[in-house]
Motif scaffolding. Structure first.
Motif, PDB file in Angstrom:
ATOM      1  N   GLN A 175       0.760  -1.209  -0.141  1.00 27.80           N
ATOM      2  CA  GLN A 175      -0.030  -0.090  -0.106  1.00 27.80           C
ATOM      3  C   GLN A 175       0.912   1.309   0.144  1.00 27.80           C
ATOM      4  OE1 GLN A 175      -2.587  -0.218   3.369  1.00 27.80           O
ATOM      5  NE2 GLN A 175      -3.617  -2.118   2.551  1.00 27.80           N
ATOM      6  N   ARG A 216      -4.048   7.024  -1.973  1.00 22.78           N
ATOM      7  CA  ARG A 216      -3.504   5.756  -1.568  1.00 22.78           C
ATOM      8  C   ARG A 216      -3.924   4.570  -2.490  1.00 22.78           C
ATOM      9  NH1 ARG A 216      -3.417   5.229   5.081  1.00 22.78           N
ATOM     10  NH2 ARG A 216      -3.135   7.315   5.610  1.00 22.78           N
ATOM     11  N   ILE A 218      -2.892   0.469  -4.208  1.00 22.34           N
ATOM     12  CA  ILE A 218      -2.160  -0.979  -4.080  1.00 22.34           C
ATOM     13  C   ILE A 218      -1.445  -1.201  -5.214  1.00 22.34           C
ATOM     14  CG2 ILE A 218      -2.402  -3.207  -3.659  1.00 22.34           C
ATOM     15  CD1 ILE A 218      -5.278  -2.451  -2.313  1.00 22.34           C
TER      16      ILE A 218
END
Length: 743
Positions: A252, A306, A308
């Motif tokens: 992340q 944010r 992944i």
């Protein structure tokens, strides 16, 4: 372990290659090693690709093999390219110094040899000045010739070493033992000036060639530089800065305002506008929200989010672009290959003729057979020196490049000049190539009303757009500021994600945004008609309204360049098929293509799609030129037979491209293609002049006319003929300066 798993392919930088013949030598030496399946040298990139069995051999063996014939490999996998660049820069600077000093020393030798040969100690002065030119500044010719000879090979260095070495040694003998010739009724000529000038001219040719093929690897370095060195990893303990090399799939990552995105992934929290022009080529930033994909090398704008990590390292789209650019660049060969192929046959033939000449004289020459045979052999080697051959290509290239620069056409290397005149298909990027590449307000239409009210509306509209994060807002701000509008003092400003913005002024609520925001507001029939007309032309329409009615409509578009339509027409008139590729939507693409007169176009294409499209055209036998301006165009530019970049485009596009249009004017393209044609014609003419003297001079130098009229060509005249061939080549190249570039 399966034998297939032992097979490995690596790319290794090569040092010391100066011609395509060198590339053949390196290939053959590595290819002969046990366990090597294939060796392919790319002279343009100065690298060798080797496929080999890891159990049967190792790279150190390749290095020993090429070192034995005068070359070297850089086996450092991490810093190989950097070390190669350093060595090449050092070699270029060293060659430049040696050429300048040799030229300074050779000038008085030529003056004495041509005009003051009877002055006291003339031969000794020429000997002292020539010796360092031949055996110190020109020692690389002798070293390389010796190493080639050890493996029964010969190249242009062999001929240079033989002709200058024999001319110098012959002159040295005549300087100290003139009586040998006097007793035989011959004058003891010396040929120091021929030896000195040959070395200087050949080094000058090599210097010009190195200049013409410099800057081959900086594009890749700039692409790699798009990646940040570190990222902010989100862990249970908080944020942690780590190296990009340590990022794994599933990590992340936090991206803050203004930062570059490190790897490919999917947003899971937050939203922001991301500049993806390096992928799509489009100037408008894209709104990224939860579940949207983001790509390495793209730039986050004002917000933070944010995501992944899904693809890391060599899997990212940026890494794939880098790989494709490297492969496409590595598949090209320079025009110099023609000269080196000819030289590969020419050198051994000349050496054979020289030996046969001496042999025939010894058999049939009579009383002075040896002396006249030696003179004839030296004359053959001197007149056949490939000085003009070495200058034929680089002089034409340098003059052609200069001529192009005067016309705003920046030509990078010989490959562009070789490919340009053959082009029969041109692929154009839309944004920044056909269009300006910057969103601008094309129309700003206001409702009718009192001047004071309209002035206030403009101030409110400006204030709202100044606060907006939307990329198109800047275009409206620029337009209103051109009218000397000042911003009003607004309150309760709010960004309505994906729709627009709202704000209060004097207890009145205002909105600015897309059609989605309109909900029952009154819009005059004239404004509505104009808005629909603008949307039909693929322009983005922004509405400005209050609680009761629409106050203004702003149309924003990437304007088509003034010269685009005439340039497309000129190319089509030359019989060239014009295509347009763009990452933009179908409606916009169709509108732009229709306006400039392009029938063949594709919309919503990614960088790899552009490169694949060019590959398809090439498979149909077309010679393709690609014209673009963005990072997204770089792999397509590298794939094309001829790549042309807009001067106002990205550094990567300019660096990958073989030709850059400094004014970003498409009308320069027909000029560039005509210049290419005339430069290639000049190179071919130069090769003719480089050889015509040899074709006529070598038989005469060998003594062909001697049985008929007693004429034996003096090596001094041979040296003059050799110099004359070089002058002819340079003079012919200079004609390009005055060539017309209007077809």
């Amino acid at each position: 372990m399966d034998s297939h798993e032992n097979i490995k392919t690596i790319s290794i930088p090569v040092l010391g290659m100066t011609c395509a013949g060198c590339a053949v030598s390196v290939e053959s030496m590595i290819g002969a090693q046990e366990g090597v399946k294939q060796a392919a040298v790319n002279y343009a990139t100065q690298k060798v690709s080797v496929t080999y069995d890891q159990e049967a051999t190792k790279p150190e063996n390749f290095q020993k093999a090429v070192q034995s014939v005068g070359y070297d490999l850089i086996l450092d996998t991490e810093k190989g390219d950097e070390l190669q660049e350093e060595v090449q820069a050092g070699a270029y600077n060293s060659l430049k110094k040696r050429t300048i000093i040799s030229g300074i020393l050779a000038l008085p030798v030529v003056m004495i040899g041509m005009f003051f040969m009877d002055m006291p100690y003339a031969n000794y002065m020429m000997m002292v000045l020539t010796a360092p030119i031949v055996f110190y500044f020109g020692k690389s010719f002798f070293i390389n010739a010796y190493k080639q000879a050890q493996h029964s090979k010969a190249n242009m260095d062999t001929l240079v070493a033989l002709s200058t070495g024999i001319a110098f040694l012959f002159s040295l003998f005549n300087t100290f033992f003139p009586e040998f010739w006097h007793h035989r009724g011959l004058h003891p000529h010396v040929y120091y000036e021929a030896a000195a000038v040959v070395i200087v001219f050949i080094m000058l040719g090599k210097l010009l060639e190195e200049r013409a093929k410099s800057n081959t690897s900086s594009a890749i370095k700039k692409l790699i530089g798009l990646q940040p060195k570190t990222v902010l990893l989100i862990t249970d303990q908080g944020e942690k800065e780590i190296s990009i090399a340590d990022v794994k799939r599933g990590d992340q990552i936090l991206v803050r305002s203004g930062e570059k995105i490190a790897v490919d992934g999917k947003v899971y929290e937050g939203s922001s506008y991301v500049d993806e022009s390096m992928i799509t080529g489009e100037p408008v930033a894209i709104l990224k929200r939860e579940a949207d994909k983001v790509f390495a090398g793209t730039i986050n704008q004002k917000g933070s989010f944010r995501f992944i990590a899904e693809k890391v390292g060599s899997e990212t789209m940026l890494a794939q672009i880098i790989k494709l650019v490297q492969e496409a660049q590595g598949s090209k060969a320079p025009v110099q290959k023609l000269v080196d192929k000819i030289a590969g046959i020419f050198v051994p033939i000349v050496m054979l003729i020289a030996v046969v000449t001496l042999g025939v004289w010894l058999l049939l020459g009579g009383e002075n057979a040896f002396s006249q045979g030696m003179l004839a052999m030296v004359t053959v080697l001197v007149i056949a020196c490939p000085c003009a051959l070495g200058l034929a290509t680089p002089t034409a290239i340098m003059v052609g490049i200069g001529r192009g620069a005067e016309n705003g056409i920046l030509i990078k290397d010989a490959d562009a000049l070789e490919s340009g005149y053959k082009v029969d298909a041109i692929v154009l990027d839309k944004t920044g190539t056909i269009t300006e590449g910057k969103p601008e307000v094309t129309e700003l239409i206001w409702v009718e009303g009192p001047a004071a009210a309209l002035a206030l509306y403009k101030q409110i509209f400006l204030a709202m757009e100044q606060n907006s994060e939307h990329p198109l807002a800047a275009a409206i701000v620029d337009e209103l500021k051109k009218q000397s509008i000042t911003a009003a003092l607004i309150t309760n400003f709010e960004s309505l994600t994906g729709k627009g913005v709202s704000a209060d002024y004097d207890s009145q609520l205002y909105w600015a945004g897309s059609h989605k925001l309109l909900s029952g507001q009154t819009i005059s029939s004239e404004l509505e008609q104009r808005a629909q007309s603008l949307q039909a032309k693929a322009q983005t329409v922004i509405y400005f309204f209050d609680e009761s009615r629409v106050l203004a409509v702003a149309a924003i578009a990437d304007k088509i360049k003034q010269a685009s339509k005439s340039a497309v027409a000129a190319l089509q008139k030359q019989g060239i098929t014009v295509y347009m590729l763009t990452g933009d939507n179908q409606q916009t693409a169709a509108a732009v293509a229709g306006e400039v007169g392009i029938d063949r176009f594709q919309a919503e294409v990614l960088p790899s799609d552009k490169a694949d499209f060019i590959k398809q055209l090439q498979s149909e036998g077309k010679v393709v030129a690609m014209i673009g301006d963005g990072i997204n165009d770089s792999q397509a530019l590298a794939q094309a037979n001829l790549s042309i970049a807009m001067g106002r485009g990205s550094d990567i596009a300019i660096d990958v491209a073989k030709i850059t249009l400094m004014s970003s004017d498409l009308e320069q393209v027909p000029k560039a293609l005509l210049l290419s044609k005339k430069t290639v014609q000049t190179i071919r003419q130069n090769l003719f002049w480089a050889f015509i003297y040899n074709l006529i001079g070598i038989p005469i130098a060998a003594g062909l006319l001697y049985p008929f009229n007693g004429f034996l060509l003096n090596p001094m005249i041979a040296g003059a003929a050799m110099a004359l061939s070089s002058v002819s080549v340079v003079s012919n190249s200079l004609r390009l300066k005055f060539a017309s570039l209007i077809s």
